[in-house]
Design a protein around this motif. Structure first.
Motif, mmCIF file in Angstrom:
data_model
loop_
_atom_site.group_PDB
_atom_site.id
_atom_site.type_symbol
_atom_site.label_atom_id
_atom_site.label_comp_id
_atom_site.label_asym_id
_atom_site.label_seq_id
_atom_site.Cartn_x
_atom_site.Cartn_y
_atom_site.Cartn_z
ATOM 1 N N GLY A 230 0.732 -1.187 0.015
ATOM 2 C CA GLY A 230 0.051 -0.008 0.027
ATOM 3 C C GLY A 230 0.542 1.483 -0.002
ATOM 4 N N ILE A 231 2.246 1.317 -0.713
ATOM 5 C CA ILE A 231 2.617 2.527 -0.864
ATOM 6 C C ILE A 231 1.870 3.439 -1.546
ATOM 7 C CG2 ILE A 231 4.637 3.594 -1.737
ATOM 8 C CD1 ILE A 231 6.291 1.556 -0.334
ATOM 9 N N HIS A 232 1.244 2.738 -2.684
ATOM 10 C CA HIS A 232 0.204 3.398 -3.497
ATOM 11 C C HIS A 232 -1.131 2.952 -2.963
ATOM 12 C CE1 HIS A 232 3.448 3.443 -6.768
ATOM 13 N NE2 HIS A 232 3.478 4.674 -6.361
ATOM 14 N N GLY A 233 -1.941 3.837 -2.591
ATOM 15 C CA GLY A 233 -3.263 3.753 -1.665
ATOM 16 C C GLY A 233 -4.111 2.803 -2.519
ATOM 17 N N ASP A 234 -4.080 2.601 -3.732
ATOM 18 C CA ASP A 234 -4.961 2.041 -4.418
ATOM 19 C C ASP A 234 -4.562 0.673 -5.059
ATOM 20 O OD1 ASP A 234 -3.356 2.821 -6.425
ATOM 21 O OD2 ASP A 234 -4.767 3.402 -7.841
ATOM 22 N N GLU A 235 -3.292 0.265 -4.532
ATOM 23 C CA GLU A 235 -2.854 -1.115 -4.768
ATOM 24 C C GLU A 235 -3.398 -2.159 -3.817
ATOM 25 O OE1 GLU A 235 0.665 0.483 -7.703
ATOM 26 O OE2 GLU A 235 1.147 -0.624 -5.803
ATOM 27 N N ILE A 236 -4.417 -2.856 -3.938
ATOM 28 C CA ILE A 236 -4.972 -3.507 -3.056
ATOM 29 C C ILE A 236 -4.309 -4.792 -2.728
ATOM 30 C CG2 ILE A 236 -7.317 -4.631 -2.349
ATOM 31 C CD1 ILE A 236 -7.114 -1.546 -2.376
ATOM 32 N N ASN A 237 -3.964 -5.434 -4.152
ATOM 33 C CA ASN A 237 -3.292 -6.705 -3.921
ATOM 34 C C ASN A 237 -2.242 -6.933 -2.991
ATOM 35 O OD1 ASN A 237 -4.857 -8.318 -5.912
ATOM 36 N ND2 ASN A 237 -3.823 -7.377 -7.637
ATOM 37 N N GLY A 238 -1.360 -5.721 -2.732
ATOM 38 C CA GLY A 238 -0.168 -5.935 -2.062
ATOM 39 C C GLY A 238 -0.904 -5.640 -0.584
ATOM 40 N N VAL A 239 -1.861 -4.740 -0.456
ATOM 41 C CA VAL A 239 -2.396 -4.773 1.018
ATOM 42 C C VAL A 239 -2.894 -6.215 1.400
ATOM 43 C CG1 VAL A 239 -4.213 -3.816 2.552
ATOM 44 C CG2 VAL A 239 -2.955 -2.454 0.819
ATOM 45 N N ALA B 78 -2.631 -12.782 -4.943
ATOM 46 C CA ALA B 78 -2.385 -12.908 -3.616
ATOM 47 C C ALA B 78 -1.630 -14.051 -3.213
ATOM 48 C CB ALA B 78 -3.667 -12.490 -2.974
ATOM 49 N N LYS B 79 -2.139 -15.228 -3.775
ATOM 50 C CA LYS B 79 -1.686 -16.570 -3.445
ATOM 51 C C LYS B 79 -0.167 -16.443 -3.967
ATOM 52 C CE LYS B 79 -2.402 -21.544 -4.411
ATOM 53 N NZ LYS B 79 -1.325 -21.869 -5.000
ATOM 54 N N ILE B 80 0.121 -16.155 -5.049
ATOM 55 C CA ILE B 80 1.473 -15.973 -5.381
ATOM 56 C C ILE B 80 2.548 -15.425 -4.422
ATOM 57 C CG2 ILE B 80 3.223 -15.383 -7.134
ATOM 58 C CD1 ILE B 80 1.008 -15.958 -9.098
ATOM 59 N N GLY B 81 1.986 -14.058 -4.105
ATOM 60 C CA GLY B 81 2.720 -13.285 -3.103
ATOM 61 C C GLY B 81 2.867 -13.749 -1.967
ATOM 62 N N VAL B 82 1.838 -14.671 -1.088
ATOM 63 C CA VAL B 82 1.853 -15.233 -0.090
ATOM 64 C C VAL B 82 2.668 -16.335 0.028
ATOM 65 C CG1 VAL B 82 0.569 -16.258 2.018
ATOM 66 C CG2 VAL B 82 -0.402 -14.097 0.786
ATOM 67 N N GLU B 83 2.784 -17.002 -0.911
ATOM 68 C CA GLU B 83 3.637 -18.124 -0.979
ATOM 69 C C GLU B 83 5.154 -17.814 -1.261
ATOM 70 O OE1 GLU B 83 2.084 -21.012 -4.054
ATOM 71 O OE2 GLU B 83 0.615 -21.630 -2.755
ATOM 72 N N GLY B 84 5.278 -16.737 -1.856
ATOM 73 C CA GLY B 84 6.748 -16.030 -2.143
ATOM 74 C C GLY B 84 7.124 -15.726 -0.867
ATOM 75 N N ILE B 85 6.628 -14.962 0.145
ATOM 76 C CA ILE B 85 6.822 -14.922 1.326
ATOM 77 C C ILE B 85 7.133 -15.828 2.183
ATOM 78 C CG2 ILE B 85 6.162 -13.915 3.716
ATOM 79 C CD1 ILE B 85 4.627 -11.685 2.048
ATOM 80 N N GLN B 86 6.340 -16.908 2.111
ATOM 81 C CA GLN B 86 6.737 -18.217 2.904
ATOM 82 C C GLN B 86 8.339 -18.763 2.376
ATOM 83 O OE1 GLN B 86 2.465 -20.171 2.255
ATOM 84 N NE2 GLN B 86 3.625 -21.056 3.932
ATOM 85 N N SER C 255 -4.554 -2.023 -9.781
ATOM 86 C CA SER C 255 -4.962 -1.117 -8.913
ATOM 87 C C SER C 255 -6.474 -1.185 -8.942
ATOM 88 C CB SER C 255 -4.409 0.363 -9.247
ATOM 89 O OG SER C 255 -4.977 0.755 -10.311
ATOM 90 N N SER C 256 -6.813 -0.837 -7.578
ATOM 91 C CA SER C 256 -8.257 -1.080 -7.217
ATOM 92 C C SER C 256 -8.948 -2.243 -7.497
ATOM 93 C CB SER C 256 -9.219 0.029 -8.079
ATOM 94 O OG SER C 256 -8.695 1.413 -7.525
ATOM 95 N N ASP C 257 -8.308 -3.499 -7.319
ATOM 96 C CA ASP C 257 -8.743 -4.718 -7.738
ATOM 97 C C ASP C 257 -7.960 -5.695 -6.627
ATOM 98 O OD1 ASP C 257 -10.193 -6.714 -9.734
ATOM 99 O OD2 ASP C 257 -8.145 -7.327 -9.916
ATOM 100 N N SER C 258 -8.664 -6.754 -6.367
ATOM 101 C CA SER C 258 -8.300 -7.709 -5.535
ATOM 102 C C SER C 258 -8.406 -9.127 -6.243
ATOM 103 C CB SER C 258 -9.100 -7.892 -4.301
ATOM 104 O OG SER C 258 -8.766 -8.807 -3.268
ATOM 105 N N ASN C 259 -6.901 -9.784 -6.302
ATOM 106 C CA ASN C 259 -7.146 -10.919 -7.256
ATOM 107 C C ASN C 259 -6.406 -11.984 -6.427
ATOM 108 O OD1 ASN C 259 -5.289 -12.908 -9.296
ATOM 109 N ND2 ASN C 259 -6.787 -11.828 -10.630
ATOM 110 N N LYS C 260 -7.279 -13.138 -6.317
ATOM 111 C CA LYS C 260 -6.987 -14.409 -5.388
ATOM 112 C C LYS C 260 -5.513 -14.958 -5.801
ATOM 113 C CE LYS C 260 -11.632 -15.440 -3.825
ATOM 114 N NZ LYS C 260 -12.675 -16.417 -3.775
ATOM 115 N N GLU C 261 -5.669 -15.360 -7.214
ATOM 116 C CA GLU C 261 -4.544 -15.858 -7.718
ATOM 117 C C GLU C 261 -2.958 -15.007 -7.212
ATOM 118 O OE1 GLU C 261 -2.067 -18.513 -8.906
ATOM 119 O OE2 GLU C 261 -3.968 -18.820 -8.484
#
Length: 323
Positions: free
Chosen positions: A59-68, A216-224, A208-214
């Motif tokens: 959320g460094i850019h306020g409308d980037e929901i996937n990162g949040v 988010a999954k890639i991001g979370v698994e990458g953090i793991q 931006s202004s969109d939430s995408n499950k796939e």
């Protein structure tokens, strides 16, 4: 300034956090014109065992929901409670923009073009300054999550500078579909990390202004995977298997619309296309105009303009260049 002393006690924003403790700290950045204080919640989890400090931001850019959402899931799943070291999560850095679903701060400035900021500058610059001075120095590794701007959908990718072998190794461990060599933008958060010697992975995925499950999954698994590599992922979490090798993109170019009209995309994001391959149609609203869009070169589609209407000259596809 944030620090860890000889007793492994973390001091962050004048708050002392001992090994094994959790804390939620409010980063008081500024006030609205109504004098209402705007606070940025910072979630800190510490192990009893010493280890690296990982800073995870969205959320460094306020409308980037996937990162949040990626940072939120990391916290909600308990992945931010480390086996060793410290994990600091800031799901929404730009709370001002998030409140209004806008990319910029209320002063119209892009926070990601204001680092390292100024103590006496405009609002966005002050926030960047406080962040750089009071939070960033404690980090050993930084993971920063973004999306494509406006209606442009980014394939999931990690962006790094070419020639940095440590970051390339970490990017492969993260295992997004693509690793994109990208020059660091002046006055960006990533640039400040690099100046301070902080390894930083910049993730891009979705729009931006969109939430995408796939995404988010890639991001979370990458953090793991990264936390596991650093020995910080607890044993009750299994490490997601890497099912592919990240494709490295060394160079790329934008394809632009030859005509204005309605855009009908015919290929999925991330696809490798051949030069001359049919990838989209441009039409008018009246059924009298139809233009086939063909790939101008062979490469991977790493960004697609998902706007239903485009104008002549608009960027519609971001495509990698073959070596």
């Amino acid at each position: 300034m944030a620090s860890i002393d000889e007793n492994n006690i973390l001091t962050l924003l004048n708050r002392k956090i001992k090994p094994g403790q959790s804390a939620k700290i409010n980063f008081n950045t500024a006030k609205l014109y109504t004098q209402t204080t705007v606070e940025v919640p910072i979630i800190v989890e510490r192990s009893t065992k010493p280890g690296p400090v990982v800073l995870i931001t969205g959320g460094i850019h306020g409308d980037e929901i996937n990162g949040v959402e990626i940072v939120r899931q990391t916290i909600a799943k308990g992945m931010n409670k480390p086996a060793k070291g410290t994990i600091i999560c800031i799901p929404v850095v730009n709370v001002f923009g998030f409140l209004n679903m806008q990319r910029e701060f209320p002063d119209g400035r892009d926070l990601n073009r204001m680092f390292p900021g100024s103590k006496t500058g405009p609002l966005a610059s002050k926030v960047a300054y406080q962040f750089t001075e009071e939070i960033l120095p404690i980090a050993d590794y930084c993971l920063d999550f973004h999306t494509g701007g406006s209606s442009r959908f980014n394939a999931a990718q990690i962006r790094i500078d070419k020639g940095d072998e440590e970051l390339l190794n970490l990017a492969h461990i993260f295992n997004a579909p693509f690793i994109v060599y990208s020059k660091t933008i002046l006055k960006s958060y990533r640039k400040s990390c690099m100046k301070l010697g902080k390894p930083v992975l910049l993730f891009e995925g979705g729009k931006s202004s969109d939430s995408n499950k796939e995404i988010a999954k890639i991001g979370v698994e990458g953090i793991q995977r990264v936390l596991s590599h650093l020995g910080m992922l607890r044993e009750d979490f299994s490490v997601p298997k890497a099912n592919h090798t990240s494709i490295i993109i060394e160079d790329s170019t934008w394809m632009r619309a030859k005509y204005s009209g309605l855009l009908h995309v015919k290929i999925p994001i991330g696809k490798k296309v051949e030069k001359g391959e049919y990838i989209a149609i441009l039409t008018d609203p009246y059924g009298s105009f139809r233009h086939k869009v063909k790939a101008t070169q062979t490469g991977y589609i790493i960004n697609v303009n998902q706007s239903p209407i485009v104008y002549q000259g608009d960027a519609i596809f971001h495509i990698s260049k073959e070596k």
